[in-house]
Design a protein around this motif. Structure first.
Motif, PDB file in Angstrom:
ATOM      1  N   ILE A 150       0.803  -1.311  -0.198  1.00  0.00           N
ATOM      2  CA  ILE A 150       0.016   0.017   0.007  1.00  0.00           C
ATOM      3  C   ILE A 150       0.765   1.251  -0.063  1.00  0.00           C
ATOM      4  O   ILE A 150       0.696   2.377  -0.765  1.00  0.00           O
ATOM      5  N   LYS A 151       1.785   1.287   0.771  1.00  0.00           N
ATOM      6  CA  LYS A 151       2.853   2.224   0.833  1.00  0.00           C
ATOM      7  C   LYS A 151       3.559   2.365  -0.559  1.00  0.00           C
ATOM      8  O   LYS A 151       3.820   3.640  -1.053  1.00  0.00           O
ATOM      9  N   CYS A 152       3.914   1.501  -1.051  1.00  0.00           N
ATOM     10  CA  CYS A 152       4.652   1.455  -2.445  1.00  0.00           C
ATOM     11  C   CYS A 152       3.677   2.087  -3.393  1.00  0.00           C
ATOM     12  O   CYS A 152       4.006   2.827  -4.324  1.00  0.00           O
ATOM     13  N   HIS A 153       2.290   1.730  -3.453  1.00  0.00           N
ATOM     14  CA  HIS A 153       1.380   2.214  -4.224  1.00  0.00           C
ATOM     15  C   HIS A 153       1.309   3.928  -4.212  1.00  0.00           C
ATOM     16  O   HIS A 153       1.305   4.491  -5.222  1.00  0.00           O
ATOM     17  N   LEU A 154       1.233   4.393  -2.885  1.00  0.00           N
ATOM     18  CA  LEU A 154       1.255   5.762  -2.572  1.00  0.00           C
ATOM     19  C   LEU A 154       2.420   6.319  -3.101  1.00  0.00           C
ATOM     20  O   LEU A 154       2.322   7.563  -3.588  1.00  0.00           O
ATOM     21  N   ILE A 155       3.489   5.951  -2.672  1.00  0.00           N
ATOM     22  CA  ILE A 155       5.113   6.396  -3.288  1.00  0.00           C
ATOM     23  C   ILE A 155       4.976   6.769  -4.702  1.00  0.00           C
ATOM     24  O   ILE A 155       5.274   7.800  -5.334  1.00  0.00           O
ATOM     25  N   ILE A 156       4.616   5.573  -5.407  1.00  0.00           N
ATOM     26  CA  ILE A 156       4.587   5.574  -6.847  1.00  0.00           C
ATOM     27  C   ILE A 156       3.681   6.808  -7.318  1.00  0.00           C
ATOM     28  O   ILE A 156       3.767   7.493  -8.269  1.00  0.00           O
ATOM     29  N   ARG A 157       2.386   6.878  -6.647  1.00  0.00           N
ATOM     30  CA  ARG A 157       1.432   7.650  -7.148  1.00  0.00           C
ATOM     31  C   ARG A 157       1.912   9.132  -7.024  1.00  0.00           C
ATOM     32  O   ARG A 157       1.483   9.742  -8.019  1.00  0.00           O
ATOM     33  N   TYR A 158       2.460   9.441  -5.745  1.00  0.00           N
ATOM     34  CA  TYR A 158       3.027  10.855  -5.558  1.00  0.00           C
ATOM     35  C   TYR A 158       3.917  11.173  -6.533  1.00  0.00           C
ATOM     36  O   TYR A 158       4.099  12.269  -6.818  1.00  0.00           O
ATOM     37  N   TRP A 159       5.000   9.936  -6.737  1.00  0.00           N
ATOM     38  CA  TRP A 159       6.077  10.562  -7.450  1.00  0.00           C
ATOM     39  C   TRP A 159       5.496  10.901  -9.080  1.00  0.00           C
ATOM     40  O   TRP A 159       5.892  11.550  -9.646  1.00  0.00           O
ATOM     41  N   ILE A 160       4.525  10.047  -9.549  1.00  0.00           N
ATOM     42  CA  ILE A 160       3.956  10.423 -10.780  1.00  0.00           C
ATOM     43  C   ILE A 160       3.447  11.771 -10.879  1.00  0.00           C
ATOM     44  O   ILE A 160       3.484  12.765 -11.558  1.00  0.00           O
ATOM     45  N   SER A 161       2.788  12.142  -9.703  1.00  0.00           N
ATOM     46  CA  SER A 161       1.961  13.634  -9.432  1.00  0.00           C
ATOM     47  C   SER A 161       2.869  14.730  -9.678  1.00  0.00           C
ATOM     48  O   SER A 161       2.590  15.945 -10.027  1.00  0.00           O
ATOM     49  N   LEU A 162       4.291  14.336  -9.372  1.00  0.00           N
ATOM     50  CA  LEU A 162       5.120  15.349  -9.641  1.00  0.00           C
ATOM     51  C   LEU A 162       5.339  15.963 -11.081  1.00  0.00           C
ATOM     52  O   LEU A 162       6.029  17.097 -11.261  1.00  0.00           O
TER      53      LEU A 162
END
Length: 443
Positions: free
Chosen positions: A252-264
């Motif tokens: 779940i944390k990995c998903h959130l990190i990937i999602r936030y990274w893409i949002s940059l």
């Protein structure tokens, strides 16, 4: 209706997205009254985008011109020509519109749109359809950043009936786009088939949608503050994402990190389905695979436990360029820069008098490069030089006739002809390691 919102902005420079429909007509009229009665030094411009999809589009354009002329508001007119046979027409038009808005915004100018409460509810439903998660459910806010600019939606807390009543009271005329009743489009289906039923059952439904969106926005904001700090340990210098430890981190944390990274990098965040696909292919995919996931005009790629977000580019693998006059620059395709002969470049054997200098972007086979004692496959050399697969076919390969001479900026083929003269070639390009690309600079 919007005077207090407008007053709080110090820079009274506004660009109104003016379609001529009810929402933007009310917005334009209210801005005109505020300028006339309250803030005479406020600067207002309008922009009308002609989609050229309706037989009435030129009539709408004329309507908008007349209205702006009456209000003495400068009007920018832009045209869109788009392929209507492809999928996601609504989304492609939206992206094109906002690109045009951004291009026309002046320094310190704020974009104003006529989005209202009904639009907010529709957007929330579309986010549910796409499984967008809390970030998508946050929908729109009254104020948000638009790249380096600002976008304000001053009517967002008013419903469509309130806008219509205002327009009728002030005897305003507006355009009714016939495509807005076509329920083939998802937003129109929600607008005409779903929301009326829900409003009839629960009259407060629209306001509760806005309240839900606001809660999601607040929680997403707080979560992103934590992610902003946490993600630093996983970023490379060029802002790509190190994933070596991700197999041992909570999914779940990995998903959130990937999602936030893409949002940059991307304004519109992909659905959780796509995020999950990135997680599975990039984190748990075979180590020798070369996964690629396309998101609009971007690609997510993996190389040596790092994932990159790069702009999709047209393949140049089959292109051959002949450099007949080396005193002139040779322009490379696909914005790959240019080649020039000078004294600062890479030293390579000079061509013989009758040899044709040509540039290619593809080669297969074994080669012997300077500094090595045996021939190796080109793929192995790329790997040894740590050059990702998607970069390899963007590096200009120098040939004399069919004789491979050099991958410019990377290596030179070894030759036994010691008598060959030397000349120097520079590859000037903007292939840089930066936050928008993981490409490399070779000179």
């Amino acid at each position: 209706m919007i005077k207090n919102i407008i007053k709080k902005y110090k820079n009274k420079l506004f660009l109104i997205a003016y379609s001529g429909g009810l929402d933007s007509t009310v917005l334009l009229h209210q801005l005109f009254l505020i300028q006339k009665n309250n803030i005479p030094d406020m600067k207002i411009r309008a922009i009308h985008i002609n989609h050229n999809l309706s037989p009435f589009s030129n009539h709408w354009l004329k309507h908008c011109q007349n209205k702006c002329k009456k209000y003495k508001i400068p009007l920018i007119i832009e045209n869109i020509q788009i392929n209507t046979t492809k999928n996601n027409l609504e989304e492609r038009l939206r992206i094109k519109r906002y690109q045009i808005f951004y291009k026309n915004l002046l320094n310190d100018e704020i974009l104003l749109t006529g989005h209202h409460l009904n639009d907010q509810c529709e957007t929330l439903f579309l986010s549910l359809k796409r499984a967008s998660g809390p970030t998508g459910l946050a929908s729109m806010s009254i104020e948000s950043m638009f790249g380096k600019k600002k976008i304000i939606r001053p009517l967002l807390e008013k419903n469509r009936n309130e806008l219509k009543n205002w327009a009728l009271y002030h005897k305003l005329k507006w355009i009714e786009d016939e495509s807005n009743i076509d329920i083939f489009y998802d937003r129109n289906f929600i607008r005409h088939k779903i929301i009326p039923i829900l409003e009839k059952r629960w009259p407060y439904f629209l306001k509760n949608c806005a309240h839900t969106a606001n809660i999601c926005r607040q929680e997403t904001t707080v979560l992103n503050q934590f992610l902003k700090e946490d993600i630093q340990q996983y970023l490379t210098l060029d802002q790509s994402l190190k994933i070596k430890s991700f197999k041992h981190i909570n999914p779940i944390k990995c998903h959130l990190i990937i999602r936030y990274w893409i949002s940059l990098y991307i304004i519109k965040i992909p659905s959780y389905k796509i995020i999950s696909s990135i997680y599975q292919q990039m984190i748990h995919g075979r180590i020798d695979s070369n996964p690629k996931i396309i998101i609009n005009n971007n690609e997510i790629r993996r190389y040596k436990n790092i994932i990159y977000l790069i702009k999709t580019s047209i393949s140049v693998k089959k292109i051959i360029l002949f450099w007949h006059n080396t005193k002139k620059y040779l322009i490379l395709p696909n914005k790959l820069g240019y080649l020039k002969q000078n004294y600062q470049g890479l030293s390579v054997p000079a061509p013989k008098k009758n040899e044709l200098i040509n540039i290619r972007f593809q080669y297969e086979g074994k080669i012997l490069i300077i500094g090595r004692n045996k021939r190796r496959k080109l793929k192995k050399i790329w790997q040894e030089k740590n050059i990702p697969p998607w970069i390899r076919n963007q590096i200009p390969l120098l040939f004399y006739n069919n004789r491979f001479i050099s991958a410019l900026g990377v290596f030179v083929i070894q030759t036994n002809k010691q008598e060959e003269k030397i000349w120097k070639i520079s590859w000037q390009n903007d292939i840089l390691l930066n936050k928008n690309s993981n490409k490399y600079l070779f000179i």
